[in-house]
Design a protein around this motif. Sequence first.
Motif, PDB file in Angstrom:
ATOM      1  N   SER A 120      -3.074   9.991  -1.335  1.00  0.00           N
ATOM      2  CA  SER A 120      -1.552  10.407  -0.367  1.00  0.00           C
ATOM      3  C   SER A 120      -2.490   9.377   1.335  1.00  0.00           C
ATOM      4  O   SER A 120      -3.305   9.036   0.611  1.00  0.00           O
ATOM      5  CB  SER A 120      -1.704  12.188  -0.175  1.00  0.00           C
ATOM      6  OG  SER A 120      -3.009  12.491  -0.209  1.00  0.00           O
ATOM      7  N   VAL A 121      -1.910  10.128   2.209  1.00  0.00           N
ATOM      8  CA  VAL A 121      -2.617   9.379   3.471  1.00  0.00           C
ATOM      9  C   VAL A 121      -3.882  10.483   3.925  1.00  0.00           C
ATOM     10  O   VAL A 121      -2.629  11.504   4.463  1.00  0.00           O
ATOM     11  CB  VAL A 121      -1.824   8.663   4.626  1.00  0.00           C
ATOM     12  CG1 VAL A 121      -2.715   8.335   5.586  1.00  0.00           C
ATOM     13  CG2 VAL A 121      -0.621   7.652   4.012  1.00  0.00           C
ATOM     14  N   VAL A 134       0.976  -1.391  -0.010  1.00  0.00           N
ATOM     15  CA  VAL A 134       0.271  -0.180  -0.025  1.00  0.00           C
ATOM     16  C   VAL A 134       0.830   1.184   0.235  1.00  0.00           C
ATOM     17  O   VAL A 134       1.417   1.537   0.906  1.00  0.00           O
ATOM     18  CB  VAL A 134      -0.896   0.074   1.156  1.00  0.00           C
ATOM     19  CG1 VAL A 134      -2.054   1.496   0.817  1.00  0.00           C
ATOM     20  CG2 VAL A 134      -1.541  -1.421   0.768  1.00  0.00           C
ATOM     21  N   THR A 135       0.582   2.428  -1.491  1.00  0.00           N
ATOM     22  CA  THR A 135       1.399   3.145  -0.796  1.00  0.00           C
ATOM     23  C   THR A 135       0.908   4.450  -1.224  1.00  0.00           C
ATOM     24  O   THR A 135       0.654   4.451  -2.447  1.00  0.00           O
ATOM     25  CB  THR A 135       3.097   2.477  -2.167  1.00  0.00           C
ATOM     26  OG1 THR A 135       3.586   4.190  -2.303  1.00  0.00           O
ATOM     27  CG2 THR A 135       2.460   2.248  -3.208  1.00  0.00           C
ATOM     28  N   PRO A 136       1.193   5.866  -0.569  1.00  0.00           N
ATOM     29  CA  PRO A 136       0.784   6.775  -1.411  1.00  0.00           C
ATOM     30  C   PRO A 136       1.699   7.472  -2.296  1.00  0.00           C
ATOM     31  O   PRO A 136       3.198   7.360  -2.227  1.00  0.00           O
ATOM     32  CB  PRO A 136       1.258   7.782  -0.159  1.00  0.00           C
ATOM     33  CG  PRO A 136       1.515   7.235   0.927  1.00  0.00           C
ATOM     34  CD  PRO A 136       1.995   6.103   1.044  1.00  0.00           C
ATOM     35  N   ARG A 137       0.753   8.291  -3.297  1.00  0.00           N
ATOM     36  CA  ARG A 137       1.538   8.845  -4.137  1.00  0.00           C
ATOM     37  C   ARG A 137       1.745  10.011  -4.223  1.00  0.00           C
ATOM     38  O   ARG A 137       3.059  10.329  -4.573  1.00  0.00           O
ATOM     39  CB  ARG A 137       0.964   9.294  -5.580  1.00  0.00           C
ATOM     40  CG  ARG A 137       0.666   7.815  -6.237  1.00  0.00           C
ATOM     41  CD  ARG A 137      -0.038   8.018  -7.518  1.00  0.00           C
ATOM     42  NE  ARG A 137      -1.537   8.388  -7.405  1.00  0.00           N
ATOM     43  CZ  ARG A 137      -2.493   7.833  -7.619  1.00  0.00           C
ATOM     44  NH1 ARG A 137      -2.792   6.225  -7.991  1.00  0.00           N
ATOM     45  NH2 ARG A 137      -4.391   8.057  -7.728  1.00  0.00           N
ATOM     46  N   LYS A 138       1.628  10.609  -2.821  1.00  0.00           N
ATOM     47  CA  LYS A 138       2.430  11.841  -2.093  1.00  0.00           C
ATOM     48  C   LYS A 138       2.594  12.004  -0.873  1.00  0.00           C
ATOM     49  O   LYS A 138       1.496  11.397  -0.416  1.00  0.00           O
ATOM     50  CB  LYS A 138       1.115  13.096  -2.817  1.00  0.00           C
ATOM     51  CG  LYS A 138       1.032  13.957  -4.206  1.00  0.00           C
ATOM     52  CD  LYS A 138       0.567  14.531  -4.107  1.00  0.00           C
ATOM     53  CE  LYS A 138      -0.752  14.714  -3.283  1.00  0.00           C
ATOM     54  NZ  LYS A 138      -1.834  15.660  -4.437  1.00  0.00           N
ATOM     55  N   THR A 139       3.425  12.309  -0.553  1.00  0.00           N
ATOM     56  CA  THR A 139       4.113  12.340   0.725  1.00  0.00           C
ATOM     57  C   THR A 139       4.324  13.360   1.189  1.00  0.00           C
ATOM     58  O   THR A 139       5.532  14.785   0.602  1.00  0.00           O
ATOM     59  CB  THR A 139       4.794  10.735   1.730  1.00  0.00           C
ATOM     60  OG1 THR A 139       5.931  11.365   0.650  1.00  0.00           O
ATOM     61  CG2 THR A 139       4.176  10.055   1.491  1.00  0.00           C
ATOM     62  N   ALA A 140       4.765  13.664   2.530  1.00  0.00           N
ATOM     63  CA  ALA A 140       5.575  15.349   2.891  1.00  0.00           C
ATOM     64  C   ALA A 140       6.856  14.975   2.440  1.00  0.00           C
ATOM     65  O   ALA A 140       7.042  13.725   2.130  1.00  0.00           O
ATOM     66  CB  ALA A 140       5.337  15.077   4.691  1.00  0.00           C
TER      67      ALA A 140
END
Lengths: 434, 434
Positions: free
Chosen positions: B368-369, B313-319
């Motif tokens: 994103s999360v 499970v991977t977010p495309r955008k993160t801080a």
Amino acid sequence: MDVDIGNALASVASPGISREGLERLDERVATAHERIEAGRANDEHGYAALNLPERTDPDAIRAAVEPVADVDALVTIGIGGSALGAATITDALADAGDGTEAVYLDNIDPAWITRRLEALPLESTAINVVSRSGTTAETLANFLVVREAFEDAGVDWTERTVVTTGESGPLRSLANRHDLAAVSVPDGVPGRFSALSAVGLVAAAVCGHDLEAILEGAAAEADTLTGSLFECPAYAYGATAYALDARGASMNAMVPYAESLETYAEWFAQLWAESLGKDDLGQTPVRALGVTDQHSQLQLYRAGPRDKLVTFVTPRKTADRDIPGTDVDELAYLGDATLGELLEAEFEATEASLAAAGRPNVRVELESVDAFELGGLLYGMEAACVLAGELYEVSTFTQPAVEWAKNATRGLLGGGEFEEAEAVAEKTTLRVER
Amino acid sequence: MDVDIGNALASVASPGISREGLERLDERVATAHERIEAGRANDEHGYAALNLPERTDPDAIRAAVEPVADVDALVTIGIGGSALGAATITDALADAGDGTEAVYLDNIDPAWITRRLEALPLESTAINVVSRSGTTAETLANFLVVREAFEDAGVDWTERTVVTTGESGPLRSLANRHDLAAVSVPDGVPGRFSALSAVGLVAAAVCGHDLEAILEGAAAEADTLTGSLFECPAYAYGATAYALDARGASMNAMVPYAESLETYAEWFAQLWAESLGKDDLGQTPVRALGVTDQHSQLQLYRAGPRDKLVTFVTPRKTADRDIPGTDVDELAYLGDATLGELLEAEFEATEASLAAAGRPNVRVELESVDAFELGGLLYGMEAACVLAGELYEVSTFTQPAVEWAKNATRGLLGGGEFEEAEAVAEKTTLRVER
């Protein structure tokens, strides 16, 4: 540790091992034990880990960390075996320490790193950076980030850093250049077998734990290593787990009945997975926690496929706390008990519930969760794993399959030419989008 | 959520499913979808959970918690589905809340309970006690303990307690007697499917999260439910996991590449295990975490038995956060990257490393999360699980195998006559002691 394999017998469980099967297996245990003893005698790679209780010098570790002994928090930067042993010890013994907060940076999630750093009192925090090679990408990246955070806060990180690394490499050079406190990773000890060396004990020393008791507990466990699984708890465990896997228990659910041992289950998962998972062999460790996972995993363990061994780890003595009485009739039975009695009853009930359904399980008993018993548990599981490796006939002390992804990562980040990086771009896709 | 099942195809992996196999399976998905839609239309037990995005009233939840809205900490007392959904949400969104600390008492370890209570500022802490039946032993015992701790600290717990329970039972009676804030567990929704109801959202409301966004994300996912796995990410995931299990992937390793989703992996593990683990069927969920477990489990996943599906499970955008430059040549490549870029490269490398070894894996992508995407993920995985239950032909919404141990526990503690308690004393032992 004491081990009870009664509920893994074929008379109770399926899969299970018959007493005759155990007798036959014990002959292989005797042969494996000879191999292990020869490896220990020659300090061979990996086997040398079983000599750590007598080789590790707690005075040297305490002397190395003396400059940071009075900090309020210690942030350990490491990943895999460079973090899990230390975290297992400081988490298990948290109530016995001097109050120093032990924090582990074992991931590189940027938001998480930032939140952790913001929560630390940097002016009274020390750094414990751990990497044998001194090149572990995640560890070095985090160290560069933490170092900068100290600088930004006006704190001299060179006065507060303990380096645990090999005799050479970038981290050793750095330690020499800045005259940092430094200890050496012992030769011949893979990361996942290094809990009883400086790798696992630097954090324990800073947090004020009794290193001698940890090592004495491990030494007491070492004294039980004999040529028979019927006389050695560690071998009883390793042989039973292997025998059950051979009969269909492809998973090993590690279920401590103590919150303080939650990290231990993670440590075990690395030990078991990375040591035995090769050549299409290996039993998959599954981490769980009693009593919590009775309300999550027990349905599957009791009624799902007959493909798992459940390992309980339970202390015979714990701190306790009364459950206050209540005037609600349906709950009155609770008020006659303590939380410890409820925990104990639930453990026994869960163990019996699996046995009644014919599901194999093993009980590992500790006297309590203290330094001596924890040392014994860590050593015992390492010896169990080494024995299992001999029985599987795998290369217990290597981890060749992780190199591919390391090379691909370096290639993707421009750290050199690696053919693995090219394979990343060739991904097969079948996307279903919202 | 978007789902990419390319690396689970037989052309890449073994076990894997052929495109023809997927086409055939899609016919069963169409039939299962009709069953699911009929269950939703009639609000049948379990299926009703898939209607929560439109049924849950965020205003009512916020109104119920209004008396405790300004506390500094919220201690949720619950276990299994009464804790995991709420914890998943408050952990995943921790950076987006109002700073209220969310603590979960989901175990009865006495030392741990005491330490947690001592760390709480009781004078500014609220209690969120969650049990549908109002009789869950662990939850009620902990509630009695916490209530007493509040009394001992001179804090009126009746002003600070929110009860989430069914329409009747001891906890409902208690709420009525003391005029406590109370919300109802919706009918027809098993605990592990209740994250999108008051059970999961009371804590989120107290912590200041955007309940509407969570429910809108879930509703958007609900809108994708159609009769084909090729058009619905949730069904693509559930059908692929089922198909892989049928072909030998008896385990499903859930590996989020975000620390904030670590609790989500625990929530998924309960959902998957308790729903599908029956009749000797069910795929065992294994909880892991990227990148950390690359240094623990990857060796096994890549080179061990071909018995697992790995779900990323991977977010495309993160801080993100820069990695400071370094003058150490071997590490210079790190200083050209950010932590986020390193994380992304390691994820892609690990995914490719499994594919290159022919090990099946699935990628679940989030934008994103955030609250909206998390709502979609929770709903999507619930729908995937309901679909898988139809394909396995199991009773998805029951958990009969946990009753045995509950009865044994009550019997052991003198809470009534239960034959299960007698079986506990009959344990088969084969002890090996130190």
